[in-house]
Enzyme design. Structure first.
Site, mmCIF file in Angstrom:
data_model
loop_
_atom_site.group_PDB
_atom_site.id
_atom_site.type_symbol
_atom_site.label_atom_id
_atom_site.label_comp_id
_atom_site.label_asym_id
_atom_site.label_seq_id
_atom_site.Cartn_x
_atom_site.Cartn_y
_atom_site.Cartn_z
ATOM 1 N N SER A 159 28.839 35.784 34.741
ATOM 2 C CA SER A 159 29.613 35.948 33.516
ATOM 3 C C SER A 159 28.759 36.045 32.257
ATOM 4 C CB SER A 159 30.584 34.773 33.351
ATOM 5 O OG SER A 159 29.879 33.541 33.278
ATOM 6 N N TYR A 160 27.479 35.705 32.329
ATOM 7 C CA TYR A 160 26.641 35.725 31.133
ATOM 8 C C TYR A 160 26.303 37.164 30.752
ATOM 9 C CZ TYR A 160 25.850 30.729 32.118
ATOM 10 O OH TYR A 160 26.006 29.391 32.366
ATOM 11 N N GLN A 161 26.783 37.559 29.590
ATOM 12 C CA GLN A 161 26.614 38.943 29.109
ATOM 13 C C GLN A 161 27.087 39.948 30.165
ATOM 14 O OE1 GLN A 161 25.592 36.448 27.085
ATOM 15 N NE2 GLN A 161 23.476 36.640 27.801
ATOM 16 N N GLU A 162 28.189 39.587 30.846
ATOM 17 C CA GLU A 162 28.800 40.456 31.863
ATOM 18 C C GLU A 162 27.785 40.870 32.937
ATOM 19 O OE1 GLU A 162 30.296 43.448 29.186
ATOM 20 O OE2 GLU A 162 32.272 42.483 29.105
ATOM 21 N N GLY A 163 26.903 39.947 33.286
ATOM 22 C CA GLY A 163 25.917 40.212 34.328
ATOM 23 C C GLY A 163 24.561 40.663 33.818
#
Length: 334
Positions: free
Chosen positions: A60-64
């Site tokens: 989920s961090y920066q959408e991967g």
């Protein structure tokens, strides 16, 4: 740097884990304070140079994108056997629920996507990011066991759960010959100590590693309350976690400042030194090299029992904050 075993595993990890929620690129949603790729790469290389070998990220961090940047940097700057990578997966999305994607298939799909972004054949630790109230626990545990058997992760951990949930999951795994959670990543620091009620005693009894996030309360425990930063200004989620209790917490933060001045060290060092007395390896979010310097120094800073008591004395019970305040109430992911 000092190293230790992660719970009952054979993973030899640095006492500081670099949290990668703030690397890769600013996010249009949550992490507007994140740093771009080139700067992130320099930070990762510096962390390695300082002896940090434990890195934590998530799908989920920066959408991967955090996974992508971390994976490329580690490949460029270190040998695979010289670092430990953890990443995390979210509950099933509404779209997967609508398609009746099983918990086992969801775990496999998320891990395969993370491995592709990281550019790795396996991760060392795969973490259940938060309890999925819409998916049977049994399916998640079987999916994680399948991942270990397939060689795609060496161990599994959990984050943002209650002690009873961890106990239930590990009991089920033990009864069925599945892999058990070896670590828990909860919300724990000098101004958020609710994990001491149930989770920490349970983990100490069971030999489960504690790798808490927000060890510096999103920056609140590393600078005087009068100072501000880009993250303090932009991180609305951190304000959601800490603003309601800021008056009660102010005295504790002042004591951290006072003790740091008396020892001629950073507030970061005091706050982390307190936490390192109690946990395996705090997950410290890093957005600049100087963050690493304070964390590394904290590993060798020893507080007396009197100093520890002084820091703890003013704490009052808090309502659960952040993800745990929403536990069981989270909206479905898109």
């Amino acid at each position: 740097m000092i190293y230790t075993k992660l719970g009952k595993s054979d993973l030899n990890v640095s006492r500081i884990c670099m949290g990668c929620m703030g690397i890769g690129a600013p996010s249009k949603d949550m992490n507007k304070w994140a740093v771009p790729e080139e700067e992130s790469r320099e930070i990762i290389r510096y962390a390695l140079d300082q002896g940090i070998n434990f890195f934590d990220t998530a799908m989920s961090y920066q959408e991967g994108y955090s996974e992508e940047v971390l994976g490329k940097a580690l490949k460029d700057f270190a040998k695979r056997d010289d670092y430990i990578v953890a990443t995390k997966f979210l509950p099933r999305s509404q779209e997967k629920l609508d398609r009746n994607v099983s918990g086992q298939a969801h775990v496999a799909d998320c891990l395969d996507r993370s491995l592709k972004r990281l550019g790795l054949d396996y991760v060392d630790l795969y973490i259940y990011h938060m309890w999925d109230y819409h998916t049977p626990m049994e399916e998640i545990m079987e999916g994680l066991n399948n991942a270990v058997k397939a060689g795609k992760t060496r161990y599994v951990g959990i984050s943002n759960c209650y002690a009873w949930q961890l106990a239930k999951a590990n009991f089920y795994a033990g009864e069925n010959g599945f892999t058990e959670f070896i670590s828990v990543q909860g919300h724990y620091n000098l101004i958020a100590r609710e994990e001491e009620r149930e989770m920490i005693p349970f983990c100490e009894d069971q030999g489960i590693a504690l790798t808490p996030y927000s060890p510096l309360a999103s920056g609140r425990l590393c600078r005087p309350a009068s100072e501000t930063t880009k993250r303090l200004e932009l991180d609305a989620y951190a304000r959601f976690k800490y603003d309601k209790s800021k008056d009660a917490d102010a005295g504790i933060i002042e004591r951290v400042k006072e003790l740091a001045e008396s020892k001629n060290v950073l507030m970061t060092e005091i706050s982390l030194a307190w936490l390192l007395r109690k946990v395996t390896a705090p997950v410290m979010g890093v957005t600049k090299k100087s963050n690493i310097d304070g964390a590394v120094k904290a590993v060798e800073l020893e507080l007396t029992q009197e100093e520890t008591d002084y820091l703890e004395e003013l704490y009052v019970p808090h309502a659960l904050a952040g993800v745990m305040a929403q536990n069981g109430k989270q909206p479905m992911q898109d």
